[in-house]
Scaffold this motif. Structure first.
Motif, PDB file in Angstrom:
ATOM      1  N   GLY A 149      26.542  43.473  42.480  1.00 54.94           N
ATOM      2  CA  GLY A 149      27.012  43.903  41.165  1.00 54.94           C
ATOM      3  C   GLY A 149      28.411  44.443  41.131  1.00 54.94           C
TER       4      GLY A 149
ATOM      5  N   ASP B  27      32.775  44.400  40.900  1.00 52.00           N
ATOM      6  CA  ASP B  27      33.620  43.953  39.793  1.00 52.00           C
ATOM      7  C   ASP B  27      34.629  42.880  40.193  1.00 52.00           C
ATOM      8  OD1 ASP B  27      35.440  45.408  41.274  1.00 52.00           O
ATOM      9  OD2 ASP B  27      35.967  46.811  39.674  1.00 52.00           O
TER      10      ASP B  27
ATOM     11  N   THR C 129      24.766  33.802  33.089  1.00 58.55           N
ATOM     12  CA  THR C 129      24.935  34.903  34.046  1.00 58.55           C
ATOM     13  C   THR C 129      25.594  36.127  33.429  1.00 58.55           C
ATOM     14  OG1 THR C 129      25.218  33.205  35.750  1.00 58.55           O
ATOM     15  CG2 THR C 129      25.757  35.478  36.353  1.00 58.55           C
ATOM     16  N   LEU C 130      26.764  35.948  32.808  1.00 60.58           N
ATOM     17  CA  LEU C 130      27.484  37.105  32.268  1.00 60.58           C
ATOM     18  C   LEU C 130      26.822  37.670  31.013  1.00 60.58           C
ATOM     19  CD1 LEU C 130      31.253  36.371  32.928  1.00 60.58           C
ATOM     20  CD2 LEU C 130      29.497  37.361  34.391  1.00 60.58           C
TER      21      LEU C 130
ATOM     22  N   ARG D 197      24.441  40.147  31.954  1.00 62.98           N
ATOM     23  CA  ARG D 197      25.024  41.421  32.397  1.00 62.98           C
ATOM     24  C   ARG D 197      25.650  42.185  31.232  1.00 62.98           C
ATOM     25  NH1 ARG D 197      28.495  40.952  37.881  1.00 62.98           N
ATOM     26  NH2 ARG D 197      28.860  43.111  37.201  1.00 62.98           N
TER      27      ARG D 197
END
Length: 738
Positions: free
Chosen positions: A534, A536, A559-560, A563
Motif C-alpha cells: 500500500g 505511494d 484497482t485505484l 483504493r
C-alpha cells in the motif's frame, strides 16, 4: 477490410459511419442551428428526386447565409448519431435556381435579403411571379412598381442583393481551389472581394494572415493556382514556416546555416532561393538576422535567425531584467534580517537557513528567484513573503501561467491568484492592456510555476511592471521548460546575473512521502525506491506495450477506484508521446471506451457526454487556457457544454477542435497541475523522449500516489539521461554581456 485496434473494439459498436459519398437535392425546411461566424449549420431539408434520398433529412455542415426556402444540391456522407439518428454530413453544396412562385416567396420571406420580410415578399412575388429572381438579379429598379418600395428602399435592397451575389460567386470560386467552406469564409472575411485576386497572385499570404491556414495548406493552394515551386513567395513562406515550426520545438532563434540547410531538405527549395528569401524577409522586418546573438559573435558569417516578434521579446526580457537589476536593492522595505526575524515568530514552525536566506533575498532584491524540488518549502516562503509585505503595507499580486496553476497557488497561499494573462488584462481585441503606460498596480508580483513562462510572456510581464515594483519568480528549474519558445527560468539562473536561492533540504513531513524522496533521487540521477503493498510509489514490471495498456485500463477501472481514487477526478495518466500503443491518443481511446462507453456521443465525433477533456490552446474570450481540464456535461444549443473548475463553458460543434480527450495527457501538458494519482508508462518505444527532466516532471505532478509501469531498462535510461533537448536562446548571453 477495416482493422480495429484491440483497445478500440470495446467502443466500436457504439457508432457506425457509412463512408460512401452520396448526393441529394431538396428544399430547406428549417434551420435548426446556425453559427454566423463559421457558418456551421444543422438544417432540416425535404429531399426530392433526382438524388439518393427522399423525405425529411437532417444535414450538418458549413452553409453561408442558409435560410428556409433555398433549393440545394448537397454531397456528403451518412452518419448515425446515437441520439439524433441518421444525418448527412455535407462536404459540399450548390444553390439551385428557384422556379415556382411559392418557393420564391418562401425563400424571400426567410429574411435572406435584408429589408424583405414575409409581407413584402408576398407583394413582390404577386407582382413578378416566377420572374421574381430574374428581376432581383438583373433589374432590381423594377421593384419601384411594388407598392411600399421607394428609391431609398431599393438602394438598400440592391446593396444587400449585391453582397449576397458576391458571396455566392466567391464561394463558387473557392471551390475551384478545393478550399473547404470554413476556410473559404475565413479568407473572405480577411480579404473580402480581393480574395481570389490574392489567391492567384500569392496564396502564401494566407499562411501569415489567416488563422488555421499554415504553409502546408497555402502550398497546396499554390500548386492548384499554378504558382511555380521555385517562386520567391514560396521560399519566403518556407523560411517563416520553418522558424514557426522551430519555435514550436522551443527555439527562440535558429542558426542561419542550419536553417537554410533544413528548409532546403524539408521543402525542396534551392539554397540560393532560401538565402535570397531570408535577406528579403529581413528587409521587410519579418525576421531578424543577428550575428551578435551567437557565442562567436557572428564570425565567418554565422548568425542567428529570429522571427521578429521573438527577437523583440528576447531583447525586451533582457532589457527589463537589467533595469531591475541595475537598481536591485529595495529602498521601501525594512532591513531584510529584521523582516526575517519578525516573520519567524508569525509562522507555525521555524525557517531553515536557506529558507531564511530566500526570505531575506525576496525582501531586499527587486528581482529574485526561488527554486527547488517538491517538499523543500517553496510555499512556506511565499506565505512568509506575503506576511512581510502586508505587514509593511505593500500591495502584492500573485499569478501563474495557467488557470490550474493559479487555482493551486490561491489554495496554498489563501490569497487571490490570477493567470498572468488576466493579471495583465489581456483581451483578443486589444491585446495586453497592462503595459509601460498602464502598469500593474503592485509593489510586488510573485509568479509561481515560472519554468512554464516562455520568452514572449515574460516580455509582457516585465513591460507591465512599474519602476517601484519587485518581481519574485518561484519554480522548479529541473522540470521541463516552457511549451513556448525559450528557457527563461533556466537561462536566468544559469546567467548568474539574477539573485536566486536554490532550496534542496526535504523537510521532515515531506520525507515521509516516497514521491518526494524519489523525485529528488531521480533528479540526482539515482533510481527510485519502490514500495510493495500500500505504499505511494510503485513500479510494475511489464515488458509488452499491449500488456502495459491493458494494465493501465485495469488500474483506472478497478484497482485505484477500489483504493478510493475517482478515475475521472483523481487519476491522471501521463505519457511522453502522442503516438504509438502507449501514446496519449491511443490511451485516451482505450480509457474512454472503458470508463465512458455509455456516454451519449456528440455530433458523430470523438466526444461523449461525461468525457474528461482538455483545452489545447488559449481561448481568452472563453477565459480558458491551454491545459485546462473539464468534463462534458451535455449538449447545449447545437454544441457542447464543458464544466471547467465549476464554471460551464459552451462550445459550438465546430469549436470542439480546441478540445481533446484528457483521460491521458502529455507530460508537457501536465505542468502546473497536481493530481492525487499519476500513472505513467515507461517503455523503450518512447526512447527519444526518455529523459530525466521528463520523468521528474511526471512524478512531481502526483500528491498521493505514483504508479510507473513498463520496462526497468526504460526507467534506467530515463533516470541516467540528464541530457535535455537543446533550445536555441540567447537570453543568458544577453544578461551577461555588458
Amino acid at each position: 477490410m477495416v482493422t480495429i485496434n484491440p483497445a478500440a473494439r470495446i467502443y466500436y459498436n457504439y457508432y457506425i459511419i457509412t463512408i460512401m459519398q452520396i448526393e441529394i437535392r431538396g428544399t430547406v425546411e428549417r434551420v435548426v442551428f446556425y453559427n454566423p461566424e463559421s457558418h456551421y449549420a444543422v438544417i432540416r431539408l425535404t429531399a426530392t428526386p433526382p438524388g439518393d434520398a427522399s423525405g425529411l433529412v437532417t444535414v450538418t455542415g458549413n452553409f453561408p447565409n442558409i435560410h428556409a426556402g433555398q433549393l440545394l444540391r448537397i454531397s456528403g456522407k451518412w452518419e448515425e448519431h446515437p441520439k439524433y439518428g441518421r444525418q448527412l454530413k455535407a462536404s459540399g453544396h450548390e444553390e439551385l435556381p428557384l422556379h415556382s412562385a411559392q418557393a420564391i416567396e418562401r425563400y424571400l420571406a426567410s429574411g435572406l435579403v435584408k429589408g424583405i420580410g414575409p409581407v413584402m415578399a408576398k407583394k413582390i412575388v404577386q407582382k413578378f411571379g416566377a420572374e421574381t429572381m430574374k428581376v432581383l438579379d438583373e433589374d432590381p429598379s423594377r421593384l419601384s412598381q411594388v407598392e411600399g418600395i421607394g428609391a431609398k428602399k431599393i438602394e438598400g435592397l440592391q446593396k444587400s442583393l449585391k453582397e449576397q451575389k458576391e458571396l455566392k460567386e466567391m464561394m463558387i470560386a473557392f471551390q475551384e481551389f478545393e478550399i473547404s467552406p470554413p476556410y473559404a469564409m475565413k479568407i473572405y472575411r480577411q480579404y473580402g472581394l480581393q480574395s481570389i485576386q490574392i489567391l492567384k497572385a500569392n496564396p502564401y499570404r494566407l499562411a501569415e494572415d489567416v488563422s488555421g491556414i499554415g504553409f502546408i495548406k497555402a502550398d497546396a493552394i499554390a500548386a492548384r493556382t499554378g504558382i511555380p515551386r521555385e517562386s520567391p513567395f514560396r521560399a519566403e513562406a518556407g523560411i517563416l514556416y520553418m522558424l514557426e515550426r522551430l519555435s514550436d520545438e522551443g527555439h527562440v532563434y535558429y542558426p542561419h546555416d542550419r536553417l537554410i540547410e533544413e528548409a532546403g531538405k524539408n521543402l525542396s527549395i534551392p539554397r540560393e532561393n532560401l538565402i535570397n528569401a531570408s535577406s528579403a524577409l529581413a528587409e521587410k522586418g519579418k525576421i531578424v538576422i543577428d550575428g551578435a546573438a551567437l557565442p562567436d559573435g557572428g564570425k565567418d558569417g554565422k548568425a542567428a535567425v529570429y522571427l521578429k516578434t521573438l527577437h523583440d521579446a528576447e531583447v525586451e526580457v533582457a532589457a527589463g531584467l537589467k533595469t531591475l537589476l541595475k537598481d536591485h536593492r529595495r529602498t521601501d522595505m525594512p532591513d531584510a534580517s529584521e523582516a526575517a526575524a519578525w516573520v519567524q515568530k508569525e509562522l507555525p514552525f521555524g525557517l531553515s537557513q536557506k529558507q531564511t536566506q530566500a526570505v531575506k533575498g525576496a525582501t531586499r532584491e527587486k528581482v529574485f528567484i526561488i527554486t527547488g524540488g517538491p517538499g523543500v518549502g517553496k510555499t512556506t516562503i511565499v506565505k512568509a513573503i506575503l506576511k512581510i509585505y502586508k505587514r509593511w503595507g505593500k500591495k502584492v499580486r500573485l499569478a501563474a501561467p495557467t488557470g490550474r496553476a493559479a487555482k493551486r497557488l490561491s489554495e496554498l497561499s489563501h490569497e487571490e491568484a490570477k493567470t498572468i494573462h488576466r493579471l495583465l488584462e489581456y483581451t483578443p481585441a486589444t491585446g495586453f492592456r497592462r503595459n509601460r503606460l498602464y502598469p500593474v498596480d503592485a509593489d510586488l508580483v510573485i509568479l509561481d510555476e515560472s519554468s512554464m513562462i516562455d520568452t514572449a510572456l515574460m516580455a509582457r510581464v516585465l513591460s507591465a511592471l512599474p519602476p517601484k515594483c519587485g518581481l519574485i519568480l518561484v519554480g522548479d528549474s529541473n522540470q521541463l521548460p516552457s511549451v513556448g519558445p525559450g528557457n527563461v527560468l533556466g537561462e536566468m539562473i544559469a546567467s548568474g546575473a539574477v539573485p536566486a536561492e536554490r532550496l534542496d533540504e526535504i523537510f521532515r513531513q515531506s520525507r515521509e512521502s516516497m514521491i518526494v524522496v524519489n523525485a529528488h533521487r531521480i533528479n540526482g540521477g539515482e533510481m527510485p525506491y519502490f514500495h510493495g503493498g500500500g505504499g505511494d510509489f510503485h513500479f510494475l514490471k511489464i515488458e509488452e506495450s499491449q500488456a502495459v495498456l491493458e494494465k493501465i485500463v485495469e488500474l483506472c477501472t478497478k484497482t485505484l477506484p477500489a483504493r478510493g481514487f475517482d478515475p475521472f477526478r483523481d487519476v491522471q495518466v501521463l505519457s511522453p508521446m502522442h503516438r504509438g500503443v502507449l501514446g496519449v491518443s491511443n490511451l485516451n481511446r482505450a480509457l474512454q471506451a472503458a470508463l465512458n462507453r455509455q456516454g451519449s456521443q456528440i455530433g458523430g465525433g470523438q466526444f461523449r457526454v461525461l468525457d474528461k477533456v482538455m483545452q489545447t490552446r488559449n481561448n481568452y474570450e472563453k477565459d480558458i487556457y491551454n491545459g485546462d481540464t473539464g468534463r462534458i456535461t451535455g449538449i447545449e444549443k447545437g454544441g457542447i457544454t464543458v464544466n471547467f473548475y465549476g464554471r460551464s463553458v459552451d462550445f459550438a460543434l465546430e469549436e470542439t477542435d480546441e478540445l481533446q480527450l484528457a483521460y491521458a495527457a502529455s507530460v508537457h501538458k501536465s505542468q502546473g497541475s497536481e493530481y492525487p494519482a499519476v500513472i505513467m508508462p515507461v517503455v523503450t518505444e518512447h526512447f527519444m523522449l526518455l529523459q530525466r527532466n521528463l520523468i521528474y516532471t511526471a512524478v512531481t505532478r502526483a500528491k498521493r500516489l505514483v504508479v510507473l509501469l513498463g520496462q526497468p531498462k526504460a526507467l534506467a535510461i530515463s533516470v541516467k539521461n540528464a541530457k535535455t533537448a537543446l533550445r536555441h536562446t540567447a537570453l543568458k548571453r544577453r544578461l551577461t554581456e555588458k
